[in-house]
Structures are given as structure tokens and as C-alpha cells.
Design a protein around this motif. Structure first.
Motif, PDB file in Angstrom:
ATOM      1  N   CYS A 117       9.108  64.655 -32.164  1.00 51.23           N
ATOM      2  CA  CYS A 117       8.421  65.879 -33.136  1.00 51.23           C
ATOM      3  C   CYS A 117      10.371  66.280 -34.305  1.00 51.23           C
ATOM      4  O   CYS A 117      10.788  65.936 -34.128  1.00 51.23           O
ATOM      5  N   THR A 118       8.952  67.264 -34.462  1.00 47.15           N
ATOM      6  CA  THR A 118      10.245  67.992 -36.019  1.00 47.15           C
ATOM      7  C   THR A 118      10.522  69.214 -35.963  1.00 47.15           C
ATOM      8  O   THR A 118       8.591  68.998 -35.961  1.00 47.15           O
ATOM      9  N   VAL A 119      10.819  70.064 -37.036  1.00 44.39           N
ATOM     10  CA  VAL A 119      10.887  71.918 -37.208  1.00 44.39           C
ATOM     11  C   VAL A 119      10.073  71.410 -38.750  1.00 44.39           C
ATOM     12  O   VAL A 119      11.148  71.073 -39.658  1.00 44.39           O
ATOM     13  N   THR A 120       9.370  71.866 -39.308  1.00 46.46           N
ATOM     14  CA  THR A 120       8.723  71.751 -40.257  1.00 46.46           C
ATOM     15  C   THR A 120       8.852  72.697 -41.033  1.00 46.46           C
ATOM     16  O   THR A 120       9.021  73.492 -42.463  1.00 46.46           O
ATOM     17  N   GLU A 121       8.679  74.497 -40.712  1.00 50.09           N
ATOM     18  CA  GLU A 121       8.845  75.755 -40.575  1.00 50.09           C
ATOM     19  C   GLU A 121       9.713  76.820 -40.284  1.00 50.09           C
ATOM     20  O   GLU A 121       9.820  76.815 -39.241  1.00 50.09           O
ATOM     21  N   ILE A 122       9.833  77.399 -40.544  1.00 49.09           N
ATOM     22  CA  ILE A 122      11.028  78.085 -39.867  1.00 49.09           C
ATOM     23  C   ILE A 122      10.166  79.986 -40.529  1.00 49.09           C
ATOM     24  O   ILE A 122       9.980  80.534 -41.752  1.00 49.09           O
ATOM     25  N   PRO A 130      24.016  69.767 -42.662  1.00 51.63           N
ATOM     26  CA  PRO A 130      23.596  70.662 -42.319  1.00 51.63           C
ATOM     27  C   PRO A 130      21.856  70.626 -42.885  1.00 51.63           C
ATOM     28  O   PRO A 130      21.421  70.172 -43.082  1.00 51.63           O
ATOM     29  N   LEU A 131      21.313  72.121 -42.590  1.00 56.71           N
ATOM     30  CA  LEU A 131      19.814  72.008 -42.545  1.00 56.71           C
ATOM     31  C   LEU A 131      18.891  71.645 -43.826  1.00 56.71           C
ATOM     32  O   LEU A 131      18.265  71.679 -43.880  1.00 56.71           O
ATOM     33  N   GLY A 132      20.475  71.688 -45.505  1.00 57.12           N
ATOM     34  CA  GLY A 132      19.521  71.962 -46.157  1.00 57.12           C
ATOM     35  C   GLY A 132      19.321  70.712 -46.590  1.00 57.12           C
ATOM     36  O   GLY A 132      18.839  70.013 -47.543  1.00 57.12           O
ATOM     37  N   THR A 133      19.256  69.527 -45.605  1.00 58.34           N
ATOM     38  CA  THR A 133      19.657  68.102 -45.692  1.00 58.34           C
ATOM     39  C   THR A 133      18.170  67.622 -45.494  1.00 58.34           C
ATOM     40  O   THR A 133      17.605  66.151 -45.937  1.00 58.34           O
ATOM     41  N   ILE A 134      17.211  68.433 -44.994  1.00 58.53           N
ATOM     42  CA  ILE A 134      16.065  67.759 -44.476  1.00 58.53           C
ATOM     43  C   ILE A 134      15.147  68.819 -44.718  1.00 58.53           C
ATOM     44  O   ILE A 134      14.979  69.756 -45.348  1.00 58.53           O
ATOM     45  N   PRO A 135      13.607  68.165 -45.133  1.00 59.32           N
ATOM     46  CA  PRO A 135      12.129  68.790 -45.868  1.00 59.32           C
ATOM     47  C   PRO A 135      12.304  70.151 -45.029  1.00 59.32           C
ATOM     48  O   PRO A 135      11.650  70.189 -44.066  1.00 59.32           O
ATOM     49  N   LEU A 136      12.440  71.351 -45.454  1.00 55.38           N
ATOM     50  CA  LEU A 136      12.079  72.270 -44.551  1.00 55.38           C
ATOM     51  C   LEU A 136      11.614  73.644 -45.178  1.00 55.38           C
ATOM     52  O   LEU A 136      12.269  74.269 -45.966  1.00 55.38           O
ATOM     53  N   THR A 137      10.127  73.687 -44.645  1.00 57.40           N
ATOM     54  CA  THR A 137       9.754  75.444 -45.725  1.00 57.40           C
ATOM     55  C   THR A 137      10.102  76.042 -44.881  1.00 57.40           C
ATOM     56  O   THR A 137      10.330  76.405 -43.968  1.00 57.40           O
ATOM     57  N   ILE A 161      15.459  85.210 -37.740  1.00 56.38           N
ATOM     58  CA  ILE A 161      14.610  84.217 -37.328  1.00 56.38           C
ATOM     59  C   ILE A 161      14.143  84.523 -35.592  1.00 56.38           C
ATOM     60  O   ILE A 161      13.981  85.106 -35.200  1.00 56.38           O
ATOM     61  N   THR A 162      12.114  84.403 -36.260  1.00 55.52           N
ATOM     62  CA  THR A 162      11.119  85.136 -35.532  1.00 55.52           C
ATOM     63  C   THR A 162      10.363  83.870 -34.586  1.00 55.52           C
ATOM     64  O   THR A 162       9.880  83.546 -33.436  1.00 55.52           O
ATOM     65  N   GLY A 163      10.779  81.854 -34.912  1.00 50.22           N
ATOM     66  CA  GLY A 163      10.413  81.050 -35.017  1.00 50.22           C
ATOM     67  C   GLY A 163      10.328  80.181 -35.829  1.00 50.22           C
ATOM     68  O   GLY A 163      10.371  80.025 -36.488  1.00 50.22           O
ATOM     69  N   VAL A 164       9.852  78.665 -35.187  1.00 50.39           N
ATOM     70  CA  VAL A 164       9.685  77.688 -36.213  1.00 50.39           C
ATOM     71  C   VAL A 164       8.130  76.547 -35.000  1.00 50.39           C
ATOM     72  O   VAL A 164       7.798  76.837 -34.085  1.00 50.39           O
ATOM     73  N   THR A 165       7.907  76.298 -36.459  1.00 52.40           N
ATOM     74  CA  THR A 165       6.737  75.122 -36.321  1.00 52.40           C
ATOM     75  C   THR A 165       7.032  74.167 -36.429  1.00 52.40           C
ATOM     76  O   THR A 165       8.371  73.055 -36.753  1.00 52.40           O
ATOM     77  N   ILE A 166       6.636  73.189 -35.405  1.00 54.28           N
ATOM     78  CA  ILE A 166       6.882  72.365 -34.509  1.00 54.28           C
ATOM     79  C   ILE A 166       5.962  71.075 -34.617  1.00 54.28           C
ATOM     80  O   ILE A 166       4.716  71.232 -34.601  1.00 54.28           O
ATOM     81  N   LYS A 167       6.530  69.704 -35.423  1.00 55.05           N
ATOM     82  CA  LYS A 167       4.819  69.184 -35.668  1.00 55.05           C
ATOM     83  C   LYS A 167       5.061  67.724 -34.965  1.00 55.05           C
ATOM     84  O   LYS A 167       6.808  66.864 -34.569  1.00 55.05           O
TER      85      LYS A 167
END
Length: 359
Positions: free
Chosen positions: A211-216, A121-128, A222-228
């Protein structure tokens, strides 16, 4: 109620194991499946790519599953669908719960756990950020679209390059949806090379490595994501209305943990398919499950087994050292260029598909 063998899971592994055990003279068999129909996850896999190794032809997931379901229906194997195993006791008693059986205890001489795996699940990765609607695992998105007929979004970002995520990227593109990018934190694609080429490269879907998603972003939807970028730490915003995650699979074997003691499983309990480890191809699942069914039958008949089922993989092992591999099926065979084309596909294909012609 007593059975010689109870198989938990009615996917390709469970069906193949039950049929093989019956072939080995075990007649009193129960197959338990928590969904309404047999077939497991293959029911929602409407794309082609299954069966080249086992059947020698390319099938969709439902077609592959139906071949085994027909054999089950023609057998005298008892089947409980829409039924869950809520407990497995150390004495081989299973507690079942379902519409057909109510709450029922079943005593088994042997048990095969073929319960598959679940998505990380998504909750297993650090995501703000927030947790709005429009976020799905790849398998759930596949199920909602292919079995439920739901419209789940228009502009997609896919986090993780596992095979299900790659296949969903292609399906969305074929449905004229915008697939902005597949985001992968590692240095290379996590799925099979066959799927990277056929699902991403062929349809010009960007694969962003390291790369990874760091913020929703978003409140209700959902309107977008931040990619780092993990290499240079730079960030960018991608506007989307749907995020699909494909960040790994976990074998579903909690029932086995209930009877695991002294560092080993009891002799009467067998694991097969993705409940044992995550396979690359369903053909491998079937072959291993058949061997597990044979060993379980041996235990029922004699009370002992000579060995546990071996791990089976369709990978050839030498493909990683070759510049050209076949992407016609998941075996990823190393190919040799000859005057008449390419040779080396061990699945028997007369028309291997070399990766060098697809780049």
C-alpha cells in the motif's frame, strides 16, 4: 592551520574513528561537528537497543554516545562543534564555517568523512494534494519530540516501515497517541524483525503491506491521506492530523564528490559509518569506524595504506533460512530449539528472544 587528521562528523562513527587514530599514534587530530553537541543522531534516540554487540549491554542512544564523548573530552583531540565543512578541496584543504572558528581553512594530511546519512524527503515520491503543516520525516519528528519537547500531533499515519518509523510508531503509542497504520509499498516490512515485533505487533499497530499514500488532504493542517492498495487498486481515506515518512536514508557524502575523480577517491580521503553505507546497527558503525581510523593513521604515518576498511554487518546471514530468529538485538541470529530452551545467539546473550514466542 594544519592537522594530521581531520574527522568530519561527531557522531558514533566520527568519535570512534578519531579515538582509534589517536591510539595509533596520530596526535594532531581535529573533530568537526555541525550540531551543538557531539553524539550525532543518537542524542535523539532515547529508546534502548544500542550497545549489545560493542559493549555487551543494552543502552539508550544518548548513553551509547556519551561513552565516546567522555573519551573525546579526556583526549587531546581538538573539537569544533556548531561548525560546518562547506568545502573540501582536491589538495586536502577544508573550508570550515562556525561560531568558534569563523571562516577558516584547514589543511589535512588525511580526512575521514563520517557525516552519516539524511532522510529521503517526501518530494521524491509521486504524491498529489496540498503540502499543509503536520508532515514530518521520522527523524525530524523524533528530534522535535525528544530533544525539543514539542507536541507534533494526535492522530498519525506513518508512510514507510523503516526502523526509525517503527520506533516512532511505538513511542507515539506509549504517549497515548493514535497510530492508525504504518503503510509500506513492499511485500514485507522494511525494518528489522526485532522492531517489527517489538514496535508494531506488541502494540497492535496495523502494518499495511503493498500500500502507499497517493494524496494528502488539508489546507492549513493535514486532515487526512488517501491510501491505495497496490494489489487491487482500491483506495481508502484515513483521517489524521500528522503524517510521518520513513521512506529511506541517503548517505551524506557530497563533500567526497567534490574530490572524486577518475572513478576513485584520493588516497587521503576515507569514508566510514553511514556516510559509506547505511548500517543496521550503531555497533557495526563503531567497529567499522575504528578500522577506518586505523587505516587513516597508517596513511598519516607511512603515506600509504594496505587496504580500505571492510564492510561490517551484525547480520549472521543464515537467519533468512531459519524459522526462528532471535529478536533480542539487531543481529537476528538463527536459533535452535533445545531441551533447555533456545541456543544460537552469537552476541553472547544467555536469554535469546525467539520470534516464534512473540507472534
Amino acid at each position: 592551520m594544519k592537522y594530521d587528521l581531520v574527522v568530519v562528523g561527531g557522531g558514533p562513527a566520527g568519535m570512534a574513528a578519531a579515538l582509534r587514530a589517536q591510539k595509533e599514534s596520530v596526535s594532531n587530530i581535529l573533530l568537526v561537528e555541525r550540531e551543538e553537541e557531539l553524539g550525532g543522531v543518537l542524542r535523539q534516540c532515547v529508546h534502548f537497543g544500542f550497545g549489545l554487540i560493542y559493549f555487551g549491554e543494552e543502552l539508550t542512544g544518548p548513553q551509547y554516545a556519551e561513552r565516546f564523548a567522555i573519551k573525546i573530552r579526556q583526549s587531546n583531540i581538538d573539537v569544533f562543534v556548531a561548525t560546518s565543512v562547506v568545502q573540501l578541496k582536491p589538495d586536502g584543504v577544508l573550508v570550515l564555517s562556525g561560531e568558534k572558528c569563523g571562516l577558516l581553512e584547514v589543511k589535512a594530511q588525511a580526512v575521514i568523512l563520517a557525516s552519516g546519512c539524511r532522510e529521503r524527503p517526501l518530494g521524491t515520491i509521486p504524491l498529489t494534494g496540498t503540502r499543509p503543516s503536520g508532515i514530518f520525516t521520522a527523524g525530524m519528528a523524533q528530534k522535535m519530540m525528544n530533544l525539543g519537547g514539542y507536541e507534533i500531533g494526535k492522530r498519525f499515519v506513518i508512510l514507510g516501515s523503516g526502523d526509525i518509523g517503527l520506533i516512532m510508531a511505538r513511542q507515539l503509542k506509549l504517549l497515548n497517541r493514535d497510530v492508525l497504520a504504518v503503510i509500506e509499498k513492499e511485500k514485507q516490512c522494511g525494518g528489522l524483525e526485532r522492531n517489527r515485533v517489538h514496535c508494531l505487533e506488541k502494540y497492535h499497530i496495523p502494518l499495511q503491506l503493498r500500500c502507499t499514500v497517493t494524496e494528502i488532504h488539508g489546507k492549513n493542517r493535514i486532515t487526512g491521506v488517501t491510501i491505495k492498495n497496490l494489489f487491487n487498486e482500491q483506495e481508502e481515506f484515513l483521517a489524521c492530523d500528522t503524517l510521518i515518512t520513513s521512506i529511506g536514508l541517503i548517505p551524506e557524502r557530497e563533500l567526497a564528490e567534490e574530490v572524486y575523480s577518475d572513478g576513485r577517491l584520493p588516497d587521503w580521503l576515507f569514508l566510514c559509518g553511514n556516510a559509506c553505507y547505511v548500517h543496521d546497527a550503531v555497533d557495526d558503525v563503531t567497529l567499522e569506524a575504528e578500522e577506518t581510523g586505523r587505516l587513516a593513521a597508517q596513511f598519516v604515518v607511512s603515506g600509504k595504506i594496505t587496504k580500505r576498511a571492510k564492510h561490517i554487518s551484525s547480520r549472521t546471514g543464515n537467519a533468512a533460512n531459519s524459522d526462528i530468529i532471535c529478536i533480542g538485538c539487531p543481529k537476528a541470529c538463527a536459533l535452535i530449539k533445545t531441551d533447555n530452551g533456545f541456543a544460537g545467539a552469537v552476541c553472547g546473550r544467555k536469554d535469546p528472544v525467539p520470534s516464534c514466542l512473540c507472534h
